[in-house]
Design an enzyme around this catalytic site. Structure first.
Site, PDB file in Angstrom:
ATOM      1  N   TYR A  93       0.718  -1.376  -0.157  1.00 41.30           N
ATOM      2  CA  TYR A  93       0.171   0.052   0.150  1.00 41.30           C
ATOM      3  C   TYR A  93       0.801   1.245  -0.127  1.00 41.30           C
ATOM      4  O   TYR A  93       0.391   2.522  -0.278  1.00 41.30           O
ATOM      5  CB  TYR A  93      -1.102   0.108   1.190  1.00 41.30           C
ATOM      6  CG  TYR A  93      -2.003  -1.072   1.291  1.00 41.30           C
ATOM      7  CD1 TYR A  93      -3.026  -0.942   0.543  1.00 41.30           C
ATOM      8  CD2 TYR A  93      -1.607  -2.350   1.966  1.00 41.30           C
ATOM      9  CE1 TYR A  93      -4.143  -1.981   0.147  1.00 41.30           C
ATOM     10  CE2 TYR A  93      -2.512  -3.539   1.827  1.00 41.30           C
ATOM     11  CZ  TYR A  93      -3.685  -3.314   1.089  1.00 41.30           C
ATOM     12  OH  TYR A  93      -4.718  -4.104   0.866  1.00 41.30           O
TER      13      TYR A  93
ATOM     14  N   ASP B  30      -2.997  13.475  -3.739  1.00 45.57           N
ATOM     15  CA  ASP B  30      -4.035  12.783  -3.622  1.00 45.57           C
ATOM     16  C   ASP B  30      -5.475  13.410  -3.581  1.00 45.57           C
ATOM     17  O   ASP B  30      -5.541  14.167  -2.328  1.00 45.57           O
ATOM     18  CB  ASP B  30      -4.145  11.517  -2.539  1.00 45.57           C
ATOM     19  CG  ASP B  30      -2.932  10.823  -2.681  1.00 45.57           C
ATOM     20  OD1 ASP B  30      -2.578  10.446  -3.796  1.00 45.57           O
ATOM     21  OD2 ASP B  30      -2.337  10.139  -1.895  1.00 45.57           O
TER      22      ASP B  30
ATOM     23  N   SER C 183       8.586   7.410  -3.932  1.00 44.67           N
ATOM     24  CA  SER C 183       7.073   7.995  -3.877  1.00 44.67           C
ATOM     25  C   SER C 183       7.233   9.253  -4.812  1.00 44.67           C
ATOM     26  O   SER C 183       8.012  10.130  -4.309  1.00 44.67           O
ATOM     27  CB  SER C 183       6.465   8.103  -2.675  1.00 44.67           C
ATOM     28  OG  SER C 183       5.386   8.805  -2.763  1.00 44.67           O
TER      29      SER C 183
ATOM     30  N   GLU D 241      -5.097   4.296  -9.251  1.00 49.36           N
ATOM     31  CA  GLU D 241      -5.600   5.253  -8.155  1.00 49.36           C
ATOM     32  C   GLU D 241      -6.300   6.313  -8.725  1.00 49.36           C
ATOM     33  O   GLU D 241      -5.521   7.286  -9.263  1.00 49.36           O
ATOM     34  CB  GLU D 241      -3.923   5.676  -7.675  1.00 49.36           C
ATOM     35  CG  GLU D 241      -3.389   4.574  -7.000  1.00 49.36           C
ATOM     36  CD  GLU D 241      -2.199   5.224  -5.938  1.00 49.36           C
ATOM     37  OE1 GLU D 241      -1.964   6.479  -5.768  1.00 49.36           O
ATOM     38  OE2 GLU D 241      -1.699   4.140  -4.986  1.00 49.36           O
TER      39      GLU D 241
HETATM   40 ZN   LIG Z   1      -0.714   9.428  -3.968  1.00 49.61          ZN
END
Ligand SMILES: [Zn+2]
Length: 284
Positions: free
Chosen positions: A144, A160, A151, A203
Site C-alpha cells: 500500500y 491525492d 514515491s 489510483e
Molecule cells: Zn498518491
C-alpha cells in the site's frame, strides 16, 4: 512585379510556410522543417550539468528511479498557512504541504470545476518528506505504500484528491478530473489500463503535475509518464500546438555535463527525466 517575380514571391511564401508550420506528433518531413527553424533561431549555447537530470517537472519516480534530494520542489508550502491557496476545497488536515506552483494550478482547476457545478474537492495528501514516507511505508506495508524516496509524493508535485461526496471512482469530482485535469498541467498518474506499465494499482485519486503542454500531449496520446519519456527519448524532438501556440520539445541524453543550444528570444524550461536525460521545452 512581373510574372517571374510574382512566381518567386509565391514560392518564397510556400517555403516560409513550410519552415514555420506547426508540426503534429512525429512526421519526418515536418520534423526536418522544424530543425531548419531551430538552427535559425537557436543561438545561445548553455551548459547543462548532470545534476539537472534529477530536477524538474518531468521527473520519473518509481521503484527503479528514486527521488534525488535536489529533485524535491523548493517551493513546498503548508497549504493551511496560505489561505488564498485553499479556496473552494477542503484539506484533510492542516499539515498538508505541496509545491506552491502546483497548489496554484490545482486552485485554477478547482475553480474551473466549480464553474461546472463540481465542487466537493478535498486534498488528502500532498508532499511527504522522506521521513514521513518511511513512517507510512512501515505502517501500511509494501502493498500500500512505497519506500522513502520512491514515491512521487516526495517530489511535492503529486497529490491525492478526494471528494466529500463519495469515493473518487463514483464521485463527480473523479469523473471531472479524468476529463479536464490535463488542461491545468495534471495527469492521472496510475490509470486503470496501464498497471502493467506503471506497476502501481489504479489510483483514481492520485494526480501528478507535469505542466503544459506535456499534460495535453499525454492526454491526447494516452501516455503514462513512462511511455511519454520513452517516446521523447526515441523521437528526440517534437513540435506540438496548444491553444494556438507552437511548442518545441527536445530530449538530450546527459551522461556528463553537456552544452546545448537554446533560443535567444523564446521562453524555455529544462527538466530532467530522473533517468539519463533532460527535456527542453520551448514556449511559443
Ligand atoms: Zn498518491
Amino acid at each position: 512585379m512581373n510574372k517571374w517575380g510574382c512566381l518567386s514571391f509565391i514560392l518564397l511564401l510556400v517555403v516560409a510556410y513550410k519552415v514555420v508550420q506547426p508540426v503534429a506528433l512525429g512526421g519526418q518531413e515536418l520534423h526536418d522543417a522544424s530543425n531548419q527553424a531551430r538552427s535559425r533561431s537557436y543561438k545561445t549555447m548553455i551548459r547543462v550539468e548532470k545534476e539537472q537530470v534529477y530536477q524538474g517537472y518531468l521527473l520519473l519516480v518509481n521503484k527503479d528511479y528514486p527521488v534525488h534530494r535536489q529533485g524535491v520542489s523548493t517551493d513546498v508550502v503548508k497549504l493551511s498557512k496560505h489561505g488564498y491557496l485553499v479556496d473552494g476545497y477542503l484539506l484533510h488536515d492542516d499539515s498538508i504541504q505541496l509545491s506552491e506552483k502546483v497548489a496554484k494550478a490545482f486552485l485554477d482547476m478547482v475553480h474551473a470545476a466549480i464553474g461546472d457545478d463540481v465542487n466537493h474537492f478535498l486534498i488528502n495528501s500532498g508532499y511527504r518528506s522522506f521521513e514521513e514516507q518511511n513512517k507510512l511505508y512501515k505502517q501500511m506495508g509494501s502493498d500500500y505504500a512505497l519506500p522513502a524516496g520512491n514515491s512521487e509524493h516526495n517530489l511535492g508535485l503529486s497529490l491525492d484528491i478526494g471528494s466529500t461526496l463519495k469515493k473518487m471512482e463514483q464521485a463527480p469530482e473523479g469523473k471531472w478530473l479524468k476529463e479536464n485535469a490535463w488542461k491545468y498541467g495534471f495527469v492521472l498518474r496510475y490509470p486503470e489500463d496501464k498497471v502493467d506499465i506503471t506497476r502501481i494499482q489504479y489510483e483514481p485519486w492520485h494526480y501528478r503535475y507535469v505542466g503544459l503542454p506535456h499534460s495535453a500531449i499525454m492526454q491526447e496520446s494516452q501516455f503514462t509518464l513512462e511511455e511519454y519519456l520513452d517516446y521523447l527519448n526515441e523521437v528526440k524532438e517534437m513540435t506540438t500546438t496548444f491553444e494556438g501556440g507552437s511548442y518545441v520539445i527536445s530530449y538530450y541524453p546527459v551522461s556528463e555535463n553537456v552544452t546545448i543550444q537554446v533560443p535567444n528570444n523564446r521562453k524555455y524550461v529544462i527538466s530532467g527525466d530522473n533517468r539519463e536525460g533532460i527535456i527542453v521545452t520551448v514556449f511559443p
